[in-house]
Design a protein around this motif. Structure first.
Motif, PDB file in Angstrom:
ATOM      1  N   THR A   1      34.908  44.252  27.952  1.00  0.00           N
ATOM      2  CA  THR A   1      35.579  43.169  27.240  1.00  0.00           C
ATOM      3  C   THR A   1      36.075  42.096  28.199  1.00  0.00           C
ATOM      4  OG1 THR A   1      36.245  44.685  25.468  1.00  0.00           O
ATOM      5  CG2 THR A   1      37.443  42.618  25.631  1.00  0.00           C
ATOM      6  N   ILE A   2      36.706  42.478  29.305  1.00  0.00           N
ATOM      7  CA  ILE A   2      37.227  41.453  30.217  1.00  0.00           C
ATOM      8  C   ILE A   2      36.091  40.766  30.965  1.00  0.00           C
ATOM      9  CG2 ILE A   2      39.431  42.652  30.435  1.00  0.00           C
ATOM     10  CD1 ILE A   2      38.615  43.462  33.276  1.00  0.00           C
ATOM     11  N   ILE A   3      35.025  41.491  31.268  1.00  0.00           N
ATOM     12  CA  ILE A   3      33.895  40.868  31.969  1.00  0.00           C
ATOM     13  C   ILE A   3      33.262  39.787  31.097  1.00  0.00           C
ATOM     14  CG2 ILE A   3      31.549  41.282  32.832  1.00  0.00           C
ATOM     15  CD1 ILE A   3      32.569  44.002  33.858  1.00  0.00           C
ATOM     16  N   LYS A   4      33.187  40.035  29.821  1.00  0.00           N
ATOM     17  CA  LYS A   4      32.552  39.064  28.918  1.00  0.00           C
ATOM     18  C   LYS A   4      33.393  37.825  28.686  1.00  0.00           C
ATOM     19  CE  LYS A   4      31.656  41.637  25.310  1.00  0.00           C
ATOM     20  NZ  LYS A   4      31.140  41.980  23.967  1.00  0.00           N
ATOM     21  N   HIS A   5      34.719  37.979  28.599  1.00  0.00           N
ATOM     22  CA  HIS A   5      35.531  36.917  28.024  1.00  0.00           C
ATOM     23  C   HIS A   5      36.271  36.036  29.005  1.00  0.00           C
ATOM     24  CE1 HIS A   5      34.965  39.627  24.516  1.00  0.00           C
ATOM     25  NE2 HIS A   5      34.878  38.485  23.871  1.00  0.00           N
ATOM     26  N   TYR A   6      36.690  36.558  30.152  1.00  0.00           N
ATOM     27  CA  TYR A   6      37.459  35.725  31.072  1.00  0.00           C
ATOM     28  C   TYR A   6      36.585  34.647  31.707  1.00  0.00           C
ATOM     29  CZ  TYR A   6      41.608  38.762  31.135  1.00  0.00           C
ATOM     30  OH  TYR A   6      42.742  39.457  30.791  1.00  0.00           O
ATOM     31  N   ALA A   7      37.185  33.470  31.913  1.00  0.00           N
ATOM     32  CA  ALA A   7      36.549  32.443  32.728  1.00  0.00           C
ATOM     33  C   ALA A   7      36.535  32.917  34.184  1.00  0.00           C
ATOM     34  CB  ALA A   7      37.309  31.125  32.593  1.00  0.00           C
ATOM     35  N   ASP A   8      35.755  32.252  35.014  1.00  0.00           N
ATOM     36  CA  ASP A   8      35.550  32.719  36.392  1.00  0.00           C
ATOM     37  C   ASP A   8      36.855  32.922  37.151  1.00  0.00           C
ATOM     38  OD1 ASP A   8      32.873  32.719  35.972  1.00  0.00           O
ATOM     39  OD2 ASP A   8      32.441  30.893  37.099  1.00  0.00           O
ATOM     40  N   GLU A   9      37.748  31.937  37.110  1.00  0.00           N
ATOM     41  CA  GLU A   9      38.976  32.027  37.892  1.00  0.00           C
ATOM     42  C   GLU A   9      39.777  33.265  37.535  1.00  0.00           C
ATOM     43  OE1 GLU A   9      43.216  29.650  38.603  1.00  0.00           O
ATOM     44  OE2 GLU A   9      41.699  28.815  37.259  1.00  0.00           O
ATOM     45  N   GLN A  10      39.892  33.553  36.243  1.00  0.00           N
ATOM     46  CA  GLN A  10      40.652  34.714  35.815  1.00  0.00           C
ATOM     47  C   GLN A  10      39.916  36.017  36.136  1.00  0.00           C
ATOM     48  OE1 GLN A  10      40.449  31.878  33.991  1.00  0.00           O
ATOM     49  NE2 GLN A  10      42.583  31.347  34.361  1.00  0.00           N
ATOM     50  N   LEU A  11      38.605  36.039  35.912  1.00  0.00           N
ATOM     51  CA  LEU A  11      37.849  37.285  36.114  1.00  0.00           C
ATOM     52  C   LEU A  11      37.908  37.743  37.560  1.00  0.00           C
ATOM     53  CD1 LEU A  11      36.068  39.444  34.846  1.00  0.00           C
ATOM     54  CD2 LEU A  11      34.078  38.044  35.437  1.00  0.00           C
ATOM     55  N   TRP A  12      37.733  36.829  38.501  1.00  0.00           N
ATOM     56  CA  TRP A  12      37.675  37.262  39.903  1.00  0.00           C
ATOM     57  C   TRP A  12      39.035  37.663  40.438  1.00  0.00           C
ATOM     58  CZ3 TRP A  12      33.269  38.362  39.117  1.00  0.00           C
ATOM     59  CH2 TRP A  12      32.247  37.487  38.772  1.00  0.00           C
ATOM     60  N   ARG A  13      40.108  37.304  39.726  1.00  0.00           N
ATOM     61  CA  ARG A  13      41.445  37.769  40.113  1.00  0.00           C
ATOM     62  C   ARG A  13      41.766  39.098  39.445  1.00  0.00           C
ATOM     63  NH1 ARG A  13      44.693  32.966  40.940  1.00  0.00           N
ATOM     64  NH2 ARG A  13      46.644  34.116  40.713  1.00  0.00           N
ATOM     65  N   ILE A  14      41.340  39.262  38.210  1.00  0.00           N
ATOM     66  CA  ILE A  14      41.740  40.433  37.420  1.00  0.00           C
ATOM     67  C   ILE A  14      40.811  41.621  37.633  1.00  0.00           C
ATOM     68  CG2 ILE A  14      42.024  41.280  35.047  1.00  0.00           C
ATOM     69  CD1 ILE A  14      42.939  38.432  34.301  1.00  0.00           C
ATOM     70  N   LEU A  15      39.505  41.367  37.773  1.00  0.00           N
ATOM     71  CA  LEU A  15      38.536  42.457  37.848  1.00  0.00           C
ATOM     72  C   LEU A  15      38.796  43.423  39.005  1.00  0.00           C
ATOM     73  CD1 LEU A  15      36.024  43.790  36.679  1.00  0.00           C
ATOM     74  CD2 LEU A  15      34.620  42.224  38.056  1.00  0.00           C
ATOM     75  N   PRO A  16      39.083  42.956  40.229  1.00  0.00           N
ATOM     76  CA  PRO A  16      39.347  43.929  41.306  1.00  0.00           C
ATOM     77  C   PRO A  16      40.511  44.862  40.989  1.00  0.00           C
ATOM     78  CG  PRO A  16      39.009  41.726  42.215  1.00  0.00           C
ATOM     79  CD  PRO A  16      39.113  41.566  40.728  1.00  0.00           C
ATOM     80  N   ALA A  17      41.588  44.296  40.428  1.00  0.00           N
ATOM     81  CA  ALA A  17      42.743  45.135  40.078  1.00  0.00           C
ATOM     82  C   ALA A  17      42.363  46.132  38.992  1.00  0.00           C
ATOM     83  CB  ALA A  17      43.905  44.265  39.629  1.00  0.00           C
ATOM     84  N   ALA A  18      41.571  45.693  38.006  1.00  0.00           N
ATOM     85  CA  ALA A  18      41.154  46.586  36.920  1.00  0.00           C
ATOM     86  C   ALA A  18      40.338  47.754  37.459  1.00  0.00           C
ATOM     87  CB  ALA A  18      40.342  45.803  35.888  1.00  0.00           C
ATOM     88  N   LEU A  19      39.422  47.486  38.378  1.00  0.00           N
ATOM     89  CA  LEU A  19      38.582  48.552  38.946  1.00  0.00           C
ATOM     90  C   LEU A  19      39.408  49.531  39.762  1.00  0.00           C
ATOM     91  CD1 LEU A  19      35.520  46.375  40.044  1.00  0.00           C
ATOM     92  CD2 LEU A  19      35.600  48.009  38.149  1.00  0.00           C
ATOM     93  N   LEU A  20      40.351  49.015  40.548  1.00  0.00           N
ATOM     94  CA  LEU A  20      41.197  49.898  41.349  1.00  0.00           C
ATOM     95  C   LEU A  20      42.042  50.806  40.462  1.00  0.00           C
ATOM     96  CD1 LEU A  20      42.306  47.403  44.141  1.00  0.00           C
ATOM     97  CD2 LEU A  20      40.795  49.377  44.416  1.00  0.00           C
ATOM     98  N   LEU A  21      42.529  50.271  39.358  1.00  0.00           N
ATOM     99  CA  LEU A  21      43.342  51.079  38.448  1.00  0.00           C
ATOM    100  C   LEU A  21      42.505  52.143  37.753  1.00  0.00           C
ATOM    101  CD1 LEU A  21      45.658  48.337  36.911  1.00  0.00           C
ATOM    102  CD2 LEU A  21      46.353  50.230  38.382  1.00  0.00           C
ATOM    103  N   ILE A  22      41.251  51.838  37.441  1.00  0.00           N
ATOM    104  CA  ILE A  22      40.377  52.847  36.841  1.00  0.00           C
ATOM    105  C   ILE A  22      40.192  54.017  37.806  1.00  0.00           C
ATOM    106  CG2 ILE A  22      37.990  53.329  36.152  1.00  0.00           C
ATOM    107  CD1 ILE A  22      37.896  50.499  34.965  1.00  0.00           C
TER     108      ILE A  22
END
Length: 841
Positions: free
Chosen positions: A243-264
């Motif tokens: 869901t987050i990969i599909k919807h966030y614009a680039d600026e938000q995705l590249w900030r949020i995705l690393p944190a999301a993966l680490l938390l998983i």
């Protein structure tokens, strides 16, 4: 007039035991049957579901799949086959209120101009006693949430209006628009497909609404209980990430995705820690001769890895969908963040994971992405919220108002929460049961507590959220005075004291940030924190003043000037005339206060100054059920009667004055009074009634000894009298009676203090903390040390397993009850047949 056509869609997999109730409720809809169609998509059930539908519900349009396609694909399948204008979804383990469809259709029709694509319904548990879905929430890592789940139905009303998503278990959508934006993402199979759909709809320029008048009753987790916990976890983690990969614009995705993966990864490690020892992978701790190449770990641990594998396996199509949506985007992420409700919400109940999420949010500066940074705060009032408020409840209300400007605030109160506060959700919880309060705590990031709340409601502790402890009320000193005043035995007094100290000890051990009312109080609590081993090098290096650990949030004043609305004493209370001089005791008569000295002074002035009247504004405590009856109130009344003053020059309100009516008393009075005895409570007290006097620019006569008495003397706001000095009070009252212009002469002094003590100023340290909440540094160290202990198992995993066991047992009990009911019905039928034979014979 023809009504819009609607297809109601039910997805079923081995739900035979639920279908009869569900389908009966759909055929009972108060909507024209000619405009209503019911479609059941069966995902290869093997429990006889299809036979039941054909035999008992022949009007149902039954679609039988040869394999279990999952929820999302089956919904799309039915929507494509429908020819109706609208499609409604309902879970197979739910039943609908007869007006469910009517309300949903009326809502979407009324908001067509706003491009409303779908409307969600209010979902309650099967009995209608608890909330299942009333609000949509999402954290920035893609995990959807349903705030207020399991809360008593009456505690949260819910409001019609925009929401990020509608629950797929009870919603209505415009069929053409549903298909136009792609329907449910079929790769999701189940879970969060409604979150994804809602986010996508908003992104593409549509809206989603919620209507609490449309009601569905749901057997909570009835379907989920047929699935393995590791399977559910795989779907949740996989779908949130997609869901987050599909919807966030680039600026938000590249900030949020690393944190999301680490938390998983971290959640996986925590859920495997019961059988997974990371020391096995530390080369420094290798064991000689240990060549073991395998290790047994829980399935739940591997579910996270499986989720990541699924995302990678479907990467090409996922990325293509992302590119498509970004090209079609109609709204920015900044616009949509306002709909998230819980952008930094926690999905686990493991404090180690909470702390790591907080660190990642800070490290990646994720709060900076929010146009209006919001923290979800739960304030727990120790008193009910109604028109008659005492100090602790007033403080909770005013703090809630200030925090609501930058935070999402829930103010919870025992038994009653009747006050409407702008931008604050007020909720009542049963005072004798902390279960509901625990549910509220799980939906917050920060908890603010006072008094005995932690001791009375351990669910607050179990939530392991960031904890703000309000120490403004020195209740342990009050308890000592209560024990003396009420003549308790030494054994009972010691027991009461031990309870107070235990409550304080727990608060001091668990708090992440502490607030109190004055510098004098802060000195007290710094000493207490020292002996509690909370003043550590981490705190001192971070802030040598220690203000980031404990700061002052005094009782404040409203920023708006007081305005009278009606007369309340002069010409209203018999015996008080228009030209009398009124001394106002502006609050309750508590055990540790001294109204008797003032009453004795009034007796000496009865003949010489008959125009001087003393009015006690407060009667017994509005929360007397918990606080108890104050004996000092009865003593004051009795003394006034003995001295011949009662209802002549000394007057008592028999009830508590409503909070919004106190202004009339303050503005009608000529001076405010407050007196106390010489004991420890006095030194550390912060008399809230004196703040009301300040707000109303009311000159004061007060006893010496507490911090506000020092303020009165320093700023020349009135007169300070020695403790228990009757003659001192006589002199001060005479001066006040003979100086009617005193109030006007002190306006400049009052104006200066009023600016410094507004609630905005008072709450500034707390507001700042809640903008960037954090666990205390020493708690981080302790949790990190504990996490290294072998055998530590994730609290969330343990709770998941407990929920599963409880749900299975509840299901088994329900089956037994149904079986017993059937047996009883059989006995009744046999008895009737026997009676019938006797009658005929």
């Amino acid at each position: 007039m023809d009504r819009p056509s609607v297809s109601i869609i039910v997805i079923n997999f081995n739900g035979k035991k639920h279908l009869v109730a569900c389908l009966n409720s759909l055929f009972a809809q108060r909507y024209p049957s000619s405009a209503l169609e019911i479609i059941v998509v069966d995902n290869a059930s093997h429990d006889g579901s299809c036979d039941l539908i054909r035999q008992q519900f022949p009007k149902v349009r039954l679609i039988e799949n040869r394999e279990n396609l999952g929820f999302a694909p089956a919904v799309n399948q039915a929507v494509r086959l429908s020819q109706a204008q609208y499609v409604a979804l309902i879970n197979n383990d739910a039943k609908a209120d007869p007006n469910w469809i009517e309300h949903l259709v009326a809502d979407i029709e009324a908001h067509q101009a706003e491009k409303v694509l779908a409307v969600g319904a209010k979902m309650l548990n099967w009995e209608g006693q608890q909330i299942d879905f009333i609000q949509a929430a999402l954290n920035i890592f893609g995990h959807g949430n349903q705030p207020f789940t399991r809360m008593p139905t009456a505690s949260v009303a819910g409001h019609a209006g925009p929401q990020l998503f509608a629950c797929g278990g009870a919603m209505l959508a415009d069929r053409a628009a549903f298909l136009a934006i792609g329907g449910f993402d079929e790769s999701y199979f189940a879970y969060f497909e409604d979150v994804d759909f809602g986010w996508r709809a908003w992104l593409l320029g549509y809206q989603i609404r919620f209507n609490p008048a449309a009601i569905v009753y749901h057997r909570q987790h009835a379907t989920a209980n047929t699935m393995g916990g590791h399977q559910i976890r795989t779907l949740l983690e996989r779908n949130a990430l997609r869901t987050i990969i599909k919807h966030y614009a680039d600026e938000q995705l590249w900030r949020i995705l690393p944190a999301a993966l680490l938390l998983i990864i971290q959640r996986s490690l925590l859920d495997g820690s019961g059988g997974f020892d990371r020391k096995e992978f530390d080369l420094r701790l290798r064991k000689q001769g240990d060549q073991t190449s395998t290790m047994q770990v829980p399935k739940i641990m591997l579910s996270y890895i499986a989720a990541l594998g699924d995302v990678l396996d479907g990467w090409d199509s996922l990325w293509a969908e992302r590119q498509r949506l970004q090209k079609l985007r109609q709204r920015s992420d900044a616009e949509l963040f306002n709909l998230f409700e819980q952008p930094f919400g926690l999905i686990d109940i493991d404090i180690q994971l909470h702390m790591q999420q907080e660190q990642l949010i800070d490290s990646f500066k994720l709060r900076e992405l929010m146009p209006n940074p919001t923290t979800n705060v739960l304030i727990v009032s120790i008193d009910p919220l109604h028109e008659a408020l005492a100090g602790p409840a007033i403080r909770s209300v005013q703090i809630a108002k200030q925090l609501s400007q930058t935070c999402n605030v829930v103010l919870a109160a025992p038994d009653r929460a009747d006050l409407a506060i702008p931008n604050v959700q007020t909720i009542a919880f049963p005072s004798n049961d902390g279960t509901s309060l625990g549910e509220l705590a799980l939906n917050a990031e920060v908890l603010i507590v006072q008094g005995y709340s932690l001791q009375k409601y351990p669910q607050l502790v179990n939530a392991e959220r960031i904890l703000v402890v309000d120490l403004y009320d020195p209740f342990h000193f009050e308890a000592l005075e209560l024990a003396e005043r009420r003549g308790l035995s030494l054994e009972r007094a010691i027991e009461l004291n031990d309870s107070s100290v235990a409550a304080l000890t727990e608060q001091l051990a668990l708090g992440d940030f502490f607030i109190c009312a004055s510098e004098r109080q802060r000195d007290l609590w710094l000493g207490a924190l020292t002996v509690s081993k909370r003043l550590t090098p981490e705190h001192y290096r971070n802030d040598p003043t220690l203000r980031k650990l404990i700061d002052i949030v005094p009782f404040g004043l409203p920023s708006e000037p007081p305005q009278a609305t009606q007369p309340v004493m002069r010409g209203v209370i018999q015996g008080i005339n228009q030209d009398d001089v009124i001394a106002l005791w502006g609050g309750g008569i508590w055990e540790w206060l001294d109204p008797l000295t003032i009453i004795r002074a009034m007796a000496e002035l009865q003949q010489s100054h008959p125009q001087l009247k003393l009015v006690f504004m407060g009667g017994q405590h509005p929360n007397a059920q918990d606080v108890g009856v104050m004996q000092r109130y009865g003593e004051a009344v009795e003394l006034a009667k003995q001295l011949g003053l009662y209802a002549k020059t000394v007057f008592f309100n028999q009830t508590w004055v409503a909070y919004d009516q106190r202004v009339n008393y303050l503005l009608e009075a000529d001076l405010g009074v407050s007196a106390h005895h010489n004991h420890t409570e006095t030194r550390f007290a912060f008399r809230t009634r004196l703040l009301d006097y300040l707000w109303a620019s009311l000159p004061m006569i007060v006893s010496a000894g507490d911090s506000l008495a020092d303020l009165v003397q320093q700023q020349q706001l009135g007169q300070v009298v020695a403790i228990e000095d009757v003659q001192g009070w006589v002199k001060a009252l005479v001066h006040a009676a003979e100086q009617p212009t005193d109030r006007q002469q002190r306006q400049a002094q009052f104006a200066q203090i009023q600016q410094a003590y507004t609630w905005e100023q008072a709450c500034a340290p707390l507001v700042e903390f809640c903008r960037q909440p954090h666990y205390a540094a020493d708690k981080r160290r302790n949790v990190k040390a504990q996490s290294k202990q072998q055998g530590h198992t994730s609290m969330r995993y343990r709770m998941d397993e407990l929920d599963r066991v409880v749900a299975e047992k509840n299901d088994h009990i329900a089956q037994l009850e149904q079986h017993i009911k059937g047996l009883e019905n059989g006995k009744v039928m046999r008895l009737l047949k026997w009676a019938n034979r006797l009658r005929k014979s």
